[in-house]
Design a protein around this motif. Structure first.
Motif, PDB file in Angstrom:
ATOM      1  N   ARG A  66      17.218  13.099 -35.129  1.00  0.00           N
ATOM      2  CA  ARG A  66      15.989  14.133 -33.358  1.00  0.00           C
ATOM      3  C   ARG A  66      16.551  13.825 -32.075  1.00  0.00           C
ATOM      4  NH1 ARG A  66      11.070  13.023 -34.855  1.00  0.00           N
ATOM      5  NH2 ARG A  66      11.720  14.073 -37.291  1.00  0.00           N
ATOM      6  N   ASN A  67      16.236  12.628 -32.545  1.00  0.00           N
ATOM      7  CA  ASN A  67      16.794  11.666 -31.374  1.00  0.00           C
ATOM      8  C   ASN A  67      18.217  11.827 -30.380  1.00  0.00           C
ATOM      9  OD1 ASN A  67      16.701   9.105 -28.990  1.00  0.00           O
ATOM     10  ND2 ASN A  67      15.016   8.506 -30.342  1.00  0.00           N
TER      11      ASN A  67
ATOM     12  N   ASP B  30      12.018   4.973 -24.954  1.00  0.00           N
ATOM     13  CA  ASP B  30      11.144   6.277 -24.478  1.00  0.00           C
ATOM     14  C   ASP B  30      10.762   5.837 -22.896  1.00  0.00           C
ATOM     15  OD1 ASP B  30      12.019   7.596 -26.275  1.00  0.00           O
ATOM     16  OD2 ASP B  30       9.909   7.429 -27.723  1.00  0.00           O
TER      17      ASP B  30
ATOM     18  N   SER C 144      19.628   6.452 -24.853  1.00  0.00           N
ATOM     19  CA  SER C 144      19.342   7.030 -26.081  1.00  0.00           C
ATOM     20  C   SER C 144      20.078   6.984 -27.253  1.00  0.00           C
ATOM     21  CB  SER C 144      19.429   8.819 -26.069  1.00  0.00           C
ATOM     22  OG  SER C 144      18.854   8.673 -24.880  1.00  0.00           O
TER      23      SER C 144
ATOM     24  N   SER D 288      19.969  14.374 -31.025  1.00  0.00           N
ATOM     25  CA  SER D 288      19.875  16.537 -30.755  1.00  0.00           C
ATOM     26  C   SER D 288      19.207  16.264 -29.454  1.00  0.00           C
ATOM     27  CB  SER D 288      18.951  17.107 -31.265  1.00  0.00           C
ATOM     28  OG  SER D 288      19.348  16.644 -33.131  1.00  0.00           O
ATOM     29  N   GLN D 289      17.939  15.538 -28.854  1.00  0.00           N
ATOM     30  CA  GLN D 289      17.003  15.357 -27.705  1.00  0.00           C
ATOM     31  C   GLN D 289      18.646  14.829 -27.053  1.00  0.00           C
ATOM     32  OE1 GLN D 289      13.403  13.133 -27.519  1.00  0.00           O
ATOM     33  NE2 GLN D 289      12.794  14.210 -28.161  1.00  0.00           N
TER      34      GLN D 289
ATOM     35  N   TRP E  71      20.720  17.055 -23.108  1.00  0.00           N
ATOM     36  CA  TRP E  71      20.077  16.406 -22.085  1.00  0.00           C
ATOM     37  C   TRP E  71      20.983  17.517 -20.935  1.00  0.00           C
ATOM     38  CZ3 TRP E  71      22.431  13.248 -18.462  1.00  0.00           C
ATOM     39  CH2 TRP E  71      21.451  12.647 -18.043  1.00  0.00           C
TER      40      TRP E  71
END
Lengths: 580, 458
Positions: free
Chosen positions: B155-156, B123, B137, B158-159, B163
């Motif tokens: 989830r990662n 992160d 990512s 999707s984030q 972006w």
């Protein structure tokens, strides 16, 4: 939309860091790349447009506060004075006499300021420039413009942490102009200043000044020691600006002047010492006599101990010093005016003497030294009761191991060296937030990785020592060679003693006579392995380049075998017998 | 993601101009190369000790990683982090990538590291310099998958998928597509799990309809994720495969065909044998005409003559009506056997033996000669040496028979080491083996009796 109008707002967007602003209908700035709207609204500059003068007043008030945040007005030379002051304090803590700081270095510094026309003279540069810049407003007196510390000539050295008055408001107009690209008042001009014959202060110059003061005081600290202490962090140098008072803000050009990313090199500082001494027009330095630390005999003794060689070799080094004539007071004493641009590299020379002696005794041709070792070994086996005879092979094995370990540690320490200051420097106020954020990021990451390291190796800093190796019996377990004798490699011949080895070879056959500065070159592969090892070992001890030691050895040989060089240049130089 | 846009905005070094040096962004760390590159780039200018420190530090880390000394690597990593603050902006821009690669490697193996540590690290790194956000990512997601944390990975992704960074996001379109495709792959995984569950359910079951509904919903989402990537040139085997499977499952044959045809034939895509394999398999499932299948495999034959599908290709060619296909069929067989990996392929030898006979019977001696001419120098040693004869005879008798037959035809009995070596021990053996080998015996016999040998025909 109103990009034109938003042009003067140059801060970075808090969201995306872009500097691309537009104006909303309410007059607030918004970022054109991420559409973040700021709280800031456009300052109304045109007073006619808005009749409400209150707003103006508020604006002015804000601006004033900003100015105060900028910190003191200060000159670059004040910065260097702080650095010098710290270095002098550190030297004092290392055991150097207090006169060094209060008298010698202080005087040198005053002289420097005078010679470079920064203070202690009529019409100093700052004042001249001031006059030009504020022409037409003759309200301030000249003395005010001088760096504050210089008007305070009473004390020997202005204490860096002493109370300081905030700069007089009359300087404001000037500081605003100058601080566009630097935190100091004259950072920009300073980095542009170029005059013939002027020695400009730079970080290595501070060390040159320290070196000169040490030499003046004839302190027991050679230049190589000074630089080693710098490298080990006992003397402030890299990031010395960290210890400036909080109010002395550094950025922009100051970064190039005070933030350095290189260790000082011996050659460089040595050159600077001569340059500064010449520039300051210094008189002849106190004489280096036989009881001075910097006299080759004493230095030789020190380095013989350092590299674990027998004490008996001391007689030979003294002989060589005498024969080469490098122990004379006149030769050793530094006189900037009389001997243009020359001084003795005391430590390098002493080490070169030892190398020469080793060559005389063992020849170091990858052959003779080993056969002499064999003789010594058998002698030692047969006479176990006697004082042991120096066995070159054994010494080599011990030294090689310790040297490799030491060097490995040193390389690792160098690779781990943290250059970046805790107080990051930025180039212009726009960068400030970015630079600070990056710093924070690095600190966080460092924290994370330090948890992964086992017992955090915050090994207590080595206390400063002029010796790098320790050969006392209890530490090394009987590998100390100091007490060994040279008996096995000498034999009596009438009244005198002669070495078993009767040959010698010159490190340099022919000296370079062209206009390039070096007198010889060192192509490692042309020399015997033992010689390479010896040169590597000693140049590591002094943290100098191998070729400069080789050069020094050649120069000593040149003095020692003057005849050989002048008479028969073509003759093989390997025939000389050593007279004792 | 907020900071360090200056990395993007200002390509010019911010330090004093004296230090300007254009340096290639090097992700890989080859110390010797680096040194050379640097000395060229700085044009002999003295390099700062800072650079010396960092490059020494990097090589210490490299060494520690090679020796699996994670502790030591972490120690050096601690000081290596200052390259993020390098005043040379070129180097500084390359730094996050180096730090990420080394750091993630250390954290992956370090005994004291945990998923949490890795997550924090990832992160943090994502937010240093926007350019690395997507790559990090993606790799972060792969790390999580490696640790079986399917949901977190998803989830990662999707984030990362959502972006955006102003204009910069457009330059990284390919990466976004890749992130999306990985997301799609994860969805495919869930889908195929559901499909399996579904196949276990009874169709009349109440649960069946809900489950199938779920699946439909999924497939629609997934196809969106895949389609963008599949359009961009590249090698996307796993994605294409899953995409096609889903399309086919929902009866979108045309869509699947289009994807595969595009994948195989679009010239912008790099040459990729699998693309043709997938297309061929799809067409085969579709029962496409033989002509079409042959044309697909023809391209595969040009790229990978030793592909396992080549035997199938040979069968197709043999069955074809065209004479040129028959000739190609022979070429293909010879081509397969040119490869060391195929020398023990029984089927290939069987086919060759059978086909040679068929061709010679059809009096196309010239075809065989064509193929043999380029091989006569090396095939005898490569396939028919007495060494091979012995070992083949020991390991696989059927293979030995086929090879002996081929050798007999191609070399002639007199000059064939293979056959002679084989027949000596075999005579006795053969008699014992009896009926099962009879056929082969006869074949050998016919050859011996004087069928036209290629060699002799000259």
């Amino acid at each position: 939309m109103d990009r034109e109008e938003a042009k003067e707002f140059r801060e970075r967007c808090a969201q995306c860091d872009a500097v691309s602003w537009g104006l909303t209908d309410e007059g607030k700035y918004y970022c054109t790349s991420c559409h973040n709207v700021t709280e800031r609204s456009k300052d109304v500059l045109n007073s006619e447009a808005i009749p409400n003068t209150k707003i103006q007043a508020i604006n002015r008030g804000l601006k004033k506060r900003n100015k105060l945040e900028k910190g003191w007005d200060w000159y670059v030379c004040e910065g260097f004075q702080h650095v010098l002051c710290q270095q002098a304090e550190a030297l004092k803590a290392l055991g150097v006499g207090p006169e060094l700081k209060n008298q010698v270095l202080h005087n040198f510094w005053k002289r420097y300021l005078q010679k470079s026309k920064q203070a202690y003279c009529e019409n100093p540069v700052h004042a001249r420039k001031r006059k030009a810049s504020v022409l037409g407003s003759p309200s301030h007196a000249d003395w005010e413009s001088e760096p504050a510390l210089l008007s305070d000539a009473s004390g020997p050295f202005v204490e860096s942490d002493g109370p300081r008055k905030p700069s007089p408001p009359s300087r404001a107009s000037h500081s605003e102009m100058a601080s566009i690209c630097s935190g100091s008042l004259d950072g920009v001009e300073y980095s542009l200043r170029k005059e013939k014959g002027l020695v400009k202060m730079a970080m290595p110059t501070t060390l040159a000044l320290c070196g000169l003061s040490l030499l003046w005081q004839r302190e027991a600290l050679a230049l190589s020691d000074l630089l080693r202490f710098v490298e080990e962090g006992h003397i402030p140098y890299v990031n010395a600006f960290e210890r400036f008072p909080e109010e002395m803000k550094l950025y922009g050009r100051d970064k190039g002047i005070f933030a350095i990313e290189s260790w000082p090199s011996y050659e460089d500082v040595y050159r600077q010492m001569i340059d500064v001494a010449t520039f300051l027009d210094l008189p002849r330095f106190p004489a280096i006599t036989e009881d001075c630390y910097l006299h080759p005999n004493i230095l030789c003794r020190k380095y013989l101990m350092e590299v674990n060689l027998p004490d008996e070799m001391y007689d030979f080094t003294c002989q060589v010093v005498k024969m080469a004539g490098i122990g004379e007071v006149d030769f050793l004493t530094f006189d900037p005016i009389a001997r243009k641009g020359r001084t003795v590299k005391y430590d390098v020379q002493a080490v070169a003497v030892i190398v020469t002696v080793l060559k005389l005794l063992f020849l170091l041709d990858d052959n003779v030294e080993w056969s002499l070792s064999a003789i010594a070994e058998t002698y030692n086996e047969e006479n176990k009761e006697d004082k042991p005879c120096f066995d070159f092979r054994k010494w080599y094995q011990v030294m090689k191991k310790s040297f490799d370990e030491k060097k490995q540690k040193w390389e690792e320490a160098r690779a781990k060296f943290v250059w970046k200051s805790k107080k990051p420097l930025y180039h212009s106020p726009i960068d400030r937030s970015v630079v600070y954020k990056r710093r924070e990021m690095v600190v966080n990451l460092q924290k994370q990785f330090s948890t992964l390291v086992d017992s955090i190796p915050t090994a207590p800093k080595n206390s400063p020592s002029s010796f790098q190796f320790n050969w006392t019996e209890e530490v090394t377990g009987g590998t100390c060679f100091h007490g060994h004798s040279l008996q096995g490699i000498l034999y009596k011949k009438g009244q005198s003693v002669t070495t078993m080895n009767s040959l010698y070879w010159l490190s340099t056959q022919k000296f370079c006579k062209s206009y390039c500065k070096h007198v010889t070159t060192y192509e490692e592969s042309n020399f015997s392995l033992t010689y390479q090892f010896i040169i590597n070992l000693f140049s590591f001890l002094l943290r100098i380049k191998t070729y400069s030691l080789h050069e020094e050895v050649s120069l000593i040989e040149k003095r020692l075998f003057k005849k050989k060089y002048s008479t028969a240049k073509t003759k093989s130089s390997r025939s000389r017998k050593v007279r004792k | 993601m907020s900071d360090f846009s200056e990395d993007l905005l200002r390509p010019t070094p911010e330090d004093d101009p004296a230090e300007t040096s254009v340096r290639p962004r090097s992700g890989m760390c080859l110390p010797w190369l680096q040194k050379q590159v640097e000395s060229v780039a700085t044009r002999g200018k003295k390099e700062k000790d800072f650079a010396q420190t960092t490059s020494a530090c990097l090589s210490f880390i490299q060494e520690a990683l090679l020796k699996h000394q994670w502790q030591r690597a972490a120690e050096f990593m601690h000081s290596c982090l200052q390259i993020l603050e390098d005043s040379d902006s070129h180097k500084r821009q390359a730094a996050p990538e180096i730090i990420w690669k080394l750091g993630s490697e250390i954290l992956y193996y370090h005994p004291k590291s945990s998923v949490e540590t890795f997550n924090t690290f990832a992160d943090r790194m994502k937010n240093i310099g926007v350019m690395n956000y997507l790559t990090i990512s993606l790799q972060h997601a792969l790390y999580l998958l490696h640790h079986g944390m399917f949901d977190d990975a998803s989830r990662n992704l999707s984030q990362a998928e959502t972006w955006r960074y102003g204009e910069k996001s457009s330059s990284q379109e390919a990466l976004i597509n890749l992130v999306q495709a990985y997301k799609g792959l994860l969805q495919y995984y869930t889908w195929s799990k559901k499909k399996k569950e579904l196949s276990e359910l009874d169709e009349d079951d109440y649960a069946y309809s809900t489950a199938s509904q779920n699946m439909f919903k999924h497939s629609w989402k997934t196809s969106v994720s895949f389609s963008a990537l599949v359009q961009t040139p590249g090698v996307w085997d796993p994605f294409v495969k899953s995409y096609v499977e889903m399309l086919e499952f929902y009866g979108d044959q045309d869509g699947a065909r289009e994807v595969l045809t595009n994948y195989a034939y679009d010239e912008k895509f790099p040459s990729n044998p699998n693309a043709h394999v997938y297309l061929y398999n799809f067409l085969k499932r579709e029962k496409a005409p033989r002509e079409k299948l042959i044309s697909v495999l023809k391209i595969l034959y040009q790229i990978v003559p030793s592909h396992t599908l080549m035997l199938e290709f040979h069968r197709l060619l043999r069955k074809s009506d065209k004479e040129e296909h028959h000739k190609l069929g022979l070429e293909v067989l010879f081509g397969v056997l040119d490869f060391a990996g195929c020398t023990k392929n029984l089927t290939a030898w069987q086919y060759l033996a059978k086909y040679l006979r068929q061709i010679l019977m059809g009096s196309h001696l010239a075809w065989v000669q064509d193929e043999w001419n380029s091989r006569k120098n090396w095939w005898p040693g490569f396939h028919f040496s007495s060494f091979w004869a012995k070992s083949d005879w020991k390991e696989d008798k059927a293979l030995a028979y086929e090879k002996a037959f081929v050798a007999g035809i191609l070399l002639g009995k007199a000059r064939c080491d293979y056959q002679q070596t084989r027949t000596q021990p075999s005579d006795k053996h053969l008699r014992q083996e009896g009926a099962s080998q009879n056929q082969h015996n006869q074949v050998t016999a016919t050859t011996a009796r004087g069928q036209p040998c290629v060699k002799c025909a000259h």
